[in-house]
Design an enzyme around this catalytic site. Structure first.
Site, PDB file in Angstrom:
ATOM      1  N   GLY A  28       0.833  -1.190   0.000  1.00 25.15           N
ATOM      2  CA  GLY A  28       0.000   0.000   0.000  1.00 25.15           C
ATOM      3  C   GLY A  28       0.871   1.244   0.000  1.00 25.15           C
ATOM      4  O   GLY A  28       1.993   1.229   0.532  1.00 25.15           O
ATOM      5  N   GLY A  30      -1.024   4.295   0.366  1.00 27.72           N
ATOM      6  CA  GLY A  30      -2.043   5.263   0.751  1.00 27.72           C
ATOM      7  C   GLY A  30      -1.718   5.908   2.094  1.00 27.72           C
ATOM      8  O   GLY A  30      -0.568   5.869   2.559  1.00 27.72           O
ATOM      9  N   LEU A  32      -2.614   5.326   5.371  1.00 32.34           N
ATOM     10  CA  LEU A  32      -2.166   4.545   6.534  1.00 32.34           C
ATOM     11  C   LEU A  32      -0.792   3.928   6.275  1.00 32.34           C
ATOM     12  O   LEU A  32       0.072   3.895   7.161  1.00 32.34           O
ATOM     13  CB  LEU A  32      -3.205   3.455   6.849  1.00 32.34           C
ATOM     14  CG  LEU A  32      -3.119   2.835   8.233  1.00 32.34           C
ATOM     15  CD1 LEU A  32      -3.247   3.888   9.332  1.00 32.34           C
ATOM     16  CD2 LEU A  32      -4.191   1.762   8.418  1.00 32.34           C
ATOM     17  N   ASN A 125      -9.630  -2.175   7.023  1.00 27.25           N
ATOM     18  CA  ASN A 125     -11.042  -2.082   7.372  1.00 27.25           C
ATOM     19  C   ASN A 125     -11.838  -3.175   6.668  1.00 27.25           C
ATOM     20  O   ASN A 125     -11.474  -3.609   5.574  1.00 27.25           O
ATOM     21  CB  ASN A 125     -11.620  -0.750   6.871  1.00 27.25           C
ATOM     22  CG  ASN A 125     -11.268   0.426   7.772  1.00 27.25           C
ATOM     23  OD1 ASN A 125     -10.935   0.246   8.944  1.00 27.25           O
ATOM     24  ND2 ASN A 125     -11.354   1.622   7.220  1.00 27.25           N
ATOM     25  N   ALA A 151      -5.096   8.792   9.453  1.00 33.47           N
ATOM     26  CA  ALA A 151      -4.118   9.235   8.476  1.00 33.47           C
ATOM     27  C   ALA A 151      -4.847   9.913   7.324  1.00 33.47           C
ATOM     28  O   ALA A 151      -5.782   9.362   6.767  1.00 33.47           O
ATOM     29  CB  ALA A 151      -3.316   8.044   7.968  1.00 33.47           C
ATOM     30  N   LYS A 203     -14.765  -3.161  15.208  1.00 30.06           N
ATOM     31  CA  LYS A 203     -14.244  -2.116  14.305  1.00 30.06           C
ATOM     32  C   LYS A 203     -15.223  -1.890  13.164  1.00 30.06           C
ATOM     33  O   LYS A 203     -15.456  -0.763  12.729  1.00 30.06           O
ATOM     34  CB  LYS A 203     -12.856  -2.530  13.780  1.00 30.06           C
ATOM     35  CG  LYS A 203     -12.230  -1.562  12.776  1.00 30.06           C
ATOM     36  CD  LYS A 203     -11.585  -0.365  13.434  1.00 30.06           C
ATOM     37  CE  LYS A 203     -11.276   0.816  12.515  1.00 30.06           C
ATOM     38  NZ  LYS A 203     -10.252   0.669  11.544  1.00 30.06           N
ATOM     39  N   ASN A 269     -10.182  13.452  12.368  1.00 28.36           N
ATOM     40  CA  ASN A 269      -9.903  12.669  11.146  1.00 28.36           C
ATOM     41  C   ASN A 269     -10.930  12.920  10.071  1.00 28.36           C
ATOM     42  O   ASN A 269     -12.131  13.011  10.354  1.00 28.36           O
ATOM     43  CB  ASN A 269     -10.022  11.162  11.411  1.00 28.36           C
ATOM     44  CG  ASN A 269      -8.850  10.607  12.147  1.00 28.36           C
ATOM     45  OD1 ASN A 269      -8.017  11.348  12.641  1.00 28.36           O
ATOM     46  ND2 ASN A 269      -8.799   9.294  12.226  1.00 28.36           N
ATOM     47  N   SER A 271     -12.424  10.585   7.483  1.00 23.42           N
ATOM     48  CA  SER A 271     -12.399   9.121   7.390  1.00 23.42           C
ATOM     49  C   SER A 271     -11.803   8.686   6.055  1.00 23.42           C
ATOM     50  O   SER A 271     -11.776   9.450   5.088  1.00 23.42           O
ATOM     51  CB  SER A 271     -13.809   8.550   7.538  1.00 23.42           C
ATOM     52  OG  SER A 271     -14.492   8.663   6.307  1.00 23.42           O
ATOM     53  N   GLU A 284     -14.451   1.653   0.217  1.00 23.24           N
ATOM     54  CA  GLU A 284     -14.527   0.299   0.780  1.00 23.24           C
ATOM     55  C   GLU A 284     -15.961  -0.043   1.204  1.00 23.24           C
ATOM     56  O   GLU A 284     -16.155  -0.943   2.014  1.00 23.24           O
ATOM     57  CB  GLU A 284     -13.594   0.195   1.983  1.00 23.24           C
ATOM     58  CG  GLU A 284     -12.128   0.320   1.612  1.00 23.24           C
ATOM     59  CD  GLU A 284     -11.181   0.107   2.780  1.00 23.24           C
ATOM     60  OE1 GLU A 284     -10.241  -0.682   2.647  1.00 23.24           O
ATOM     61  OE2 GLU A 284     -11.385   0.753   3.822  1.00 23.24           O
TER      62      GLU A 284
END
Ligand code: KPL
Length: 323
Positions: A28, A30, A32, A125, A151, A203, A269, A271, A284
């Protein structure tokens, strides 16, 4: 020590650090991935980011990982690996899968092959990531965690990060403890939880309550708490997730409070779903609300609020998609 990977051996000689320095391969590029990669590199680990986003790979190779935090900024070096031209990155002590949920299956074989001494770890996620990785790595080989670290991507290789807790599902072989120690050593609070499924579904309840609404209304997580109608949608979405979880034998106590707590803890944040919508990228939603609706249907649990959020985000995505 014979079995120890070369990177670990070489770097250990250098200094009196508490946790051994390791090689870390992150799938990744991105938000995070950039944030956690930056923190781990700053802690001295040998970090590689693997991805297909050419602009990010070029920026990271040239300028490093640039991280802004509330109390200061830093730049940390990282290697990059272009998965588009070379699908198989070199192996590493730790492999973290942080791509979007819909890309997990495509990186799973490379992630499984690269993970030394066990399987890859996911902090992603949604539902389905563990299964997609296990398909390649084998059952029980995948470390599963959930993070509320925030992030926000500011540009290729540039991120604003907010430190928050990561919880890793416990394993008997010590691998989960090693991952938690790796994160802690980089100043990222981490702990172990005995029940991975409950962790993932908790979560999921928070994500289903927070992410779609922030994406639809263009607001930060904390702003959701300010309007009664948003709070009640959050509460209803989280309660539906808990009801589906209950039908699977998992108890999530006070799901609405849980969602409110996460929104409060990550108030500033934007999201991940809001960020996706803003850059015209696929969200997602299917691994979040979509997964809840499908599981609810299978188990005979109604999920009208998640179904409505799923529909609304899909429409929003279609309208925002670049033509
Ligand atoms: O996981 C998140 C996300 O944005 O995807 C939360 C916890 C809601 C933090 O923003």
């Amino acid at each position: 020590r014979r079995g120890r990977p070369a990177t670990l051996r070489a770097r250990r000689r250098r200094g009196p650090l508490r946790s051994a320095l390791a090689s870390v391969l992150v799938f990744g590029t991105g938000a995070l991935a950039t944030f956690l990669g930056g923190r781990l590199s700053r802690a001295g680990h040998d970090v590689t980011l693997a991805g297909t986003w050419a602009a990010a790979l070029a920026a990271i190779a040239r300028d490093g990982l640039r991280v802004e935090e509330a109390d200061g900024s830093f730049t940390a070096t990282a290697r990059v690996h272009d998965l588009a031209s070379r699908p198989d990155p070199a192996s590493a002590d730790f492999v973290l899968v942080l791509v979007k949920a819909h890309r997990t299956a495509s990186v799973a074989p490379a992630a499984a092959a690269a993970a030394r001494g066990g399987g890859p770890a996911t902090l992603q996620n949604g539902l389905g990531n563990r299964e997609a990785l296990e398909e390649a790595a084998g059952p029980g080989r995948v470390l599963v965690g959930a993070t509320t670290a925030g992030a926000t991507l500011l540009g290729p290789g540039r991120v604003r990060g907010h430190v928050a807790e990561t919880v890793v599902g416990e394993t008997r072989d010590g691998r989960a403890g090693a991952l938690a120690a790796l994160l802690q050593g980089a100043g990222l609070p981490a702990r172990l939880a005995p029940d991975v499924d409950r962790l993932l579904w908790s979560k999921l309840a928070a994500n289903c309550a927070i992410n779609p609404l922030t994406a639809l209304h263009g607001v930060s997580n904390g702003a959701l708490l300010e309007r009664p109608e948003w709070r009640s949608t959050m509460a209803a979405a989280a309660a539906e997730v808990a009801a589906v979880a209950a039908a699977r034998g998992l108890r999530i106590p006070e799901p609405a409070e849980l969602a409110f707590d996460v929104a409060r803890a990550t108030a500033g944040n934007r999201s991940s779903m809001l960020q996706d919508v803003e850059r015209g990228a696929a969200t997602e939603i299917d691994a979040l609300s979509g997964a809840v609706v499908r599981e609810g249907r299978r188990l005979g649990v109604p999920t009208p609020v998640n179904a409505a959020l799923l529909e609304a985000v899909r429409e929003h995505e279609a309208a925002a998609a670049p033509r």
